[in-house]
Design a protein around this motif. Structure first.
Motif, PDB file in Angstrom:
ATOM      1  N   VAL A 156      10.103  15.338  -9.621  1.00  0.00           N
ATOM      2  CA  VAL A 156      10.064  13.981  -9.075  1.00  0.00           C
ATOM      3  C   VAL A 156       8.835  13.794  -8.205  1.00  0.00           C
ATOM      4  O   VAL A 156       8.283  14.750  -7.653  1.00  0.00           O
ATOM      5  CB  VAL A 156      11.329  13.627  -8.254  1.00  0.00           C
ATOM      6  CG1 VAL A 156      12.570  13.647  -9.109  1.00  0.00           C
ATOM      7  CG2 VAL A 156      11.481  14.507  -7.053  1.00  0.00           C
ATOM      8  N   VAL A 157       8.416  12.548  -8.106  1.00  0.00           N
ATOM      9  CA  VAL A 157       7.350  12.136  -7.204  1.00  0.00           C
ATOM     10  C   VAL A 157       7.998  11.273  -6.133  1.00  0.00           C
ATOM     11  O   VAL A 157       8.797  10.387  -6.436  1.00  0.00           O
ATOM     12  CB  VAL A 157       6.262  11.331  -7.953  1.00  0.00           C
ATOM     13  CG1 VAL A 157       5.252  10.748  -6.980  1.00  0.00           C
ATOM     14  CG2 VAL A 157       5.568  12.203  -8.983  1.00  0.00           C
ATOM     15  N   VAL A 158       7.655  11.539  -4.886  1.00  0.00           N
ATOM     16  CA  VAL A 158       8.156  10.761  -3.763  1.00  0.00           C
ATOM     17  C   VAL A 158       6.988   9.951  -3.223  1.00  0.00           C
ATOM     18  O   VAL A 158       5.912  10.499  -2.970  1.00  0.00           O
ATOM     19  CB  VAL A 158       8.736  11.674  -2.663  1.00  0.00           C
ATOM     20  CG1 VAL A 158       9.265  10.846  -1.499  1.00  0.00           C
ATOM     21  CG2 VAL A 158       9.830  12.571  -3.231  1.00  0.00           C
ATOM     22  N   THR A 159       7.196   8.630  -3.090  1.00  0.00           N
ATOM     23  CA  THR A 159       6.142   7.764  -2.568  1.00  0.00           C
ATOM     24  C   THR A 159       6.646   7.044  -1.319  1.00  0.00           C
ATOM     25  O   THR A 159       7.825   6.734  -1.208  1.00  0.00           O
ATOM     26  CB  THR A 159       5.711   6.700  -3.602  1.00  0.00           C
ATOM     27  OG1 THR A 159       6.829   5.875  -3.934  1.00  0.00           O
ATOM     28  CG2 THR A 159       5.154   7.345  -4.855  1.00  0.00           C
ATOM     29  N   ALA A 160       5.716   6.773  -0.407  1.00  0.00           N
ATOM     30  CA  ALA A 160       6.025   6.018   0.805  1.00  0.00           C
ATOM     31  C   ALA A 160       5.011   4.892   0.921  1.00  0.00           C
ATOM     32  O   ALA A 160       3.853   5.038   0.537  1.00  0.00           O
ATOM     33  CB  ALA A 160       5.957   6.923   2.028  1.00  0.00           C
ATOM     34  N   GLU A 185       0.803  -1.221   0.000  1.00  0.00           N
ATOM     35  CA  GLU A 185       0.000   0.000   0.000  1.00  0.00           C
ATOM     36  C   GLU A 185       0.842   1.280   0.000  1.00  0.00           C
ATOM     37  O   GLU A 185       1.802   1.410   0.756  1.00  0.00           O
ATOM     38  CB  GLU A 185      -0.875  -0.024   1.248  1.00  0.00           C
ATOM     39  CG  GLU A 185      -1.746   1.166   1.460  1.00  0.00           C
ATOM     40  CD  GLU A 185      -2.598   1.034   2.727  1.00  0.00           C
ATOM     41  OE1 GLU A 185      -3.075   2.072   3.202  1.00  0.00           O
ATOM     42  OE2 GLU A 185      -2.771  -0.091   3.219  1.00  0.00           O
ATOM     43  N   VAL A 186       0.453   2.231  -0.847  1.00  0.00           N
ATOM     44  CA  VAL A 186       1.053   3.568  -0.846  1.00  0.00           C
ATOM     45  C   VAL A 186       0.352   4.362   0.253  1.00  0.00           C
ATOM     46  O   VAL A 186      -0.865   4.508   0.232  1.00  0.00           O
ATOM     47  CB  VAL A 186       0.872   4.274  -2.208  1.00  0.00           C
ATOM     48  CG1 VAL A 186       1.392   5.702  -2.149  1.00  0.00           C
ATOM     49  CG2 VAL A 186       1.564   3.499  -3.307  1.00  0.00           C
ATOM     50  N   SER A 228       9.467   1.587   2.760  1.00  0.00           N
ATOM     51  CA  SER A 228      10.347   2.214   1.773  1.00  0.00           C
ATOM     52  C   SER A 228       9.800   3.555   1.315  1.00  0.00           C
ATOM     53  O   SER A 228       8.593   3.776   1.282  1.00  0.00           O
ATOM     54  CB  SER A 228      10.541   1.289   0.564  1.00  0.00           C
ATOM     55  OG  SER A 228       9.342   1.152  -0.156  1.00  0.00           O
ATOM     56  N   VAL A 229      10.717   4.452   0.963  1.00  0.00           N
ATOM     57  CA  VAL A 229      10.400   5.754   0.381  1.00  0.00           C
ATOM     58  C   VAL A 229      11.171   5.814  -0.932  1.00  0.00           C
ATOM     59  O   VAL A 229      12.384   5.650  -0.954  1.00  0.00           O
ATOM     60  CB  VAL A 229      10.808   6.910   1.313  1.00  0.00           C
ATOM     61  CG1 VAL A 229      10.527   8.248   0.664  1.00  0.00           C
ATOM     62  CG2 VAL A 229      10.079   6.800   2.650  1.00  0.00           C
ATOM     63  N   ARG A 230      10.452   6.032  -2.048  1.00  0.00           N
ATOM     64  CA  ARG A 230      11.056   5.939  -3.373  1.00  0.00           C
ATOM     65  C   ARG A 230      10.865   7.213  -4.176  1.00  0.00           C
ATOM     66  O   ARG A 230       9.894   7.943  -3.968  1.00  0.00           O
ATOM     67  CB  ARG A 230      10.450   4.762  -4.128  1.00  0.00           C
ATOM     68  CG  ARG A 230      10.760   3.442  -3.450  1.00  0.00           C
ATOM     69  CD  ARG A 230      10.131   2.275  -4.140  1.00  0.00           C
ATOM     70  NE  ARG A 230      10.548   1.036  -3.474  1.00  0.00           N
ATOM     71  CZ  ARG A 230      10.042  -0.147  -3.724  1.00  0.00           C
ATOM     72  NH1 ARG A 230       9.095  -0.293  -4.645  1.00  0.00           N
ATOM     73  NH2 ARG A 230      10.468  -1.206  -3.086  1.00  0.00           N
ATOM     74  N   LEU A 231      11.778   7.433  -5.127  1.00  0.00           N
ATOM     75  CA  LEU A 231      11.728   8.578  -6.036  1.00  0.00           C
ATOM     76  C   LEU A 231      11.423   8.111  -7.446  1.00  0.00           C
ATOM     77  O   LEU A 231      11.996   7.117  -7.906  1.00  0.00           O
ATOM     78  CB  LEU A 231      13.083   9.299  -6.054  1.00  0.00           C
ATOM     79  CG  LEU A 231      13.178  10.607  -5.292  1.00  0.00           C
ATOM     80  CD1 LEU A 231      12.945  10.377  -3.832  1.00  0.00           C
ATOM     81  CD2 LEU A 231      14.509  11.254  -5.548  1.00  0.00           C
TER      82      LEU A 231
END
Length: 173
Positions: free
Chosen positions: A100-104, A88-89, A109-112
């Motif tokens: 950029v979009v940052v997702t957690a 799940e985001v 994890s935290v991704r670019l």
């Protein structure tokens, strides 16, 4: 001003500041959206990003709709969909200066990601530095197996039809 809400049904609702429903949207990318868990916009509210329980991120273009929401031709278009996480985001935001979009995710994890293409740059905590200049490298995180899907075709399925089901007691049934 516009308010947006994301729902467990996968539906996005756009509201006027007075509380009137302006639009209902459903993702059409062919990817399972599932319950939406995160929502954000850019500074000018032209781009809407949503994250789902299944780990997908959807990018919507709202620019023409916001210019004249009464014109039927000015639709909100789903532009991009990609699998950002295997779980799940829980949060996401767009950093416009770096594009950029940052997702957690609940996986910790935290991704670019590249904001226009959905290309993966890396994750926070990695040993190598982020290279935000090279958007041609097609790499993926180890737990994701599909590249981003650019939505090219317009479809009437992106708007939820308004159907009225009156509750009438029928004693014969």
């Amino acid at each position: 001003p516009l308010l947006a809400s994301a729902h467990e049904s996968g539906c996005i609702r756009l509201w006027s500041i007075q509380g009137n429903l302006m639009k209902e949207l459903l993702p059409f990318s062919g990817r399972p959206s599932g319950p939406l868990t995160a929502l954000c916009t850019d500074t000018f509210t032209k781009i809407l990003l949503t994250g789902s329980k299944e780990g997908y991120v959807f990018r919507w273009n709202m620019g023409s709709f916001l210019e004249d929401s009464r014109n039927i031709k000015n639709a909100i278009k789903e532009e991009l969909c990609w699998r950002a996480h295997a779980a799940e985001v829980v949060d996401l935001f767009i950093e416009e200066e770096k594009n950029v979009v940052v997702t957690a995710s609940v996986d910790g994890s935290v991704r670019l990601w590249h904001a226009r293409t959905g290309y993966y740059f890396g994750f926070f905590g990695q040993a190598r530095m982020f290279d935000l200049t090279d958007t041609s490298r097609l790499i993926l995180p180890s737990d994701v197996s599909g590249f981003s899907a650019i939505i090219k075709e317009e479809s009437k399925h992106t708007e939820k039809k308004k159907i009225i089901y009156p509750l009438i007691l029928d004693r014969d049934k």
